[in-house]
Design an enzyme around this catalytic site. Sequence first.
Site, PDB file in Angstrom:
ATOM      1  N   LYS A  71      70.579 -36.977 132.288  1.00 25.59           N
ATOM      2  CA  LYS A  71      71.691 -37.292 131.391  1.00 25.59           C
ATOM      3  C   LYS A  71      73.021 -36.881 132.007  1.00 25.59           C
ATOM      4  O   LYS A  71      73.138 -35.817 132.617  1.00 25.59           O
ATOM      5  CB  LYS A  71      71.469 -36.573 130.056  1.00 25.59           C
ATOM      6  CG  LYS A  71      72.479 -36.901 128.975  1.00 25.59           C
ATOM      7  CD  LYS A  71      72.112 -36.196 127.668  1.00 25.59           C
ATOM      8  CE  LYS A  71      73.082 -36.533 126.548  1.00 25.59           C
ATOM      9  NZ  LYS A  71      72.692 -35.913 125.263  1.00 25.59           N
ATOM     10  N   SER A 140      72.410 -38.870 121.390  1.00 27.86           N
ATOM     11  CA  SER A 140      73.327 -39.180 122.464  1.00 27.86           C
ATOM     12  C   SER A 140      72.637 -39.397 123.811  1.00 27.86           C
ATOM     13  O   SER A 140      73.267 -39.856 124.761  1.00 27.86           O
ATOM     14  CB  SER A 140      74.329 -38.026 122.611  1.00 27.86           C
ATOM     15  OG  SER A 140      73.648 -36.795 122.958  1.00 27.86           O
ATOM     16  N   SER A 164      69.676 -35.637 119.227  1.00 30.50           N
ATOM     17  CA  SER A 164      69.902 -36.499 120.389  1.00 30.50           C
ATOM     18  C   SER A 164      68.749 -36.644 121.359  1.00 30.50           C
ATOM     19  O   SER A 164      68.861 -37.379 122.344  1.00 30.50           O
ATOM     20  CB  SER A 164      71.133 -36.006 121.150  1.00 30.50           C
ATOM     21  OG  SER A 164      72.283 -36.123 120.353  1.00 30.50           O
TER      22      SER A 164
END
Length: 444
Positions: A71, A140, A164
């Site tokens: 990420k 996210s 997330s």
Amino acid sequence: MSLPFPSPNIREIRDAIRAGTRTVEQTVGQAFDAAQRLQPALRAFIHLPASPIVNRASSEAPLAGVPVGVKDLIDTADMPTAYGSPAYEGRRPDKDAWIVARLRAAGATILGKTVTTEFAWRHPGATTNPWNHDHTPGGSSSGSAAAVAAGIVPLALGTQTFGSVIRPAAYCGVVGVKPSYGTIARTGVLPLSGSLDHLGIFTTNVADAVHVLGIVAGTDADDPHTTHVSRQGHGHGDAARRPPRIGVLREQIGGPIDEAQQQVLDQLAERLRADGAEIVDADLPVELVDAAQHASILLAVEAALTHGELVDRSPALVSAPMTALVAQGRTLPATGYANAKALQVLMARRFDRWLTEAATLDALLVAPASGEAPRGLDYTGDAAFCTPWTFLGVPAITLPVGFGPGGLPLGVQLVGASQRDAALLSLAAWVEERAGWSTAVASR
């Protein structure tokens, strides 16, 4: 859409490389080719190198040949880390985040950086859901969930401050694990809310998650929030020795859920009961209903401290949702923040005592989301079904179990007691065998 043929899982990669039937270069090259081929429609990666940066570790390394999506909130020394924000475009970290260094030492290859919502908050990136490009993959950790679901990588890293990891894993039909708070050192990971931020992982199955967590769980002196204990990793939980006792909430803590989501929960509970599990109707202690409200206070104040200077300095480079969050945090009184912090500790202890002593449950079986992934890319879904467990710092895992009326994945979430991650993962493996996901995929 038809998904590509799934990539080999971590165990298959390890076995093939150790047997000499596959090379690290072949495995990483296949993943890289898949990432490039799917990128125009999936848009899971914010950065892919011009060619794979292969980690040529020993074939005996526990993650040798395993390609990983990281990420874009997590530092990588050889790739940009821009936090999903134009304010940090082209930023090159001086060194790897602690978890990235740990993965490389174990033989893993970092394939590329996956899309995140800006600063892991509500301004979405471009990633689409691999099952239907007209729908969100969740956020996210959007790109990480999508990359695993699309068969590009068998492992990706995410973060969770509200929902997330769990929510995008459920939306994309993969396994998502949010360990107990502080299980994985967060050094080199941009904070959103230090009191709530968790590192988590996406895999295709529970066994891979157990293997990876046994490698990446650990402490670092530069991360004051780490609380790693020996119960993480490969230990066996009660589910390996006796039929489990699982609680099903009479009312979901996040609010109403879709009929299809309720149906998959009910059907799975019945399968587990038929195989010997004791399924118990449960009601949470009443004060836990306010967990999400207290989490919102912690998030707003701590986000204002982390990102307020950027909002002041370069307001045009920061999205409206983050600007609003910072403004909210600056208006909240110190007494309200201190009260939320104190309640976080008290409520976490209360939940653990209720789960393990009063209700005597191995885990709760709850919804990870209200239903299928919403249509469109402007909204990544409601985190209300995950936020209370993040606030309490307890371990949670989502497993894919079926499909909704729109043809998108539906999952379930298992929640355990703090620091009893090994027991929860053992139970999750037992549940996974009965969840029927492979049958549901084959019948599509």
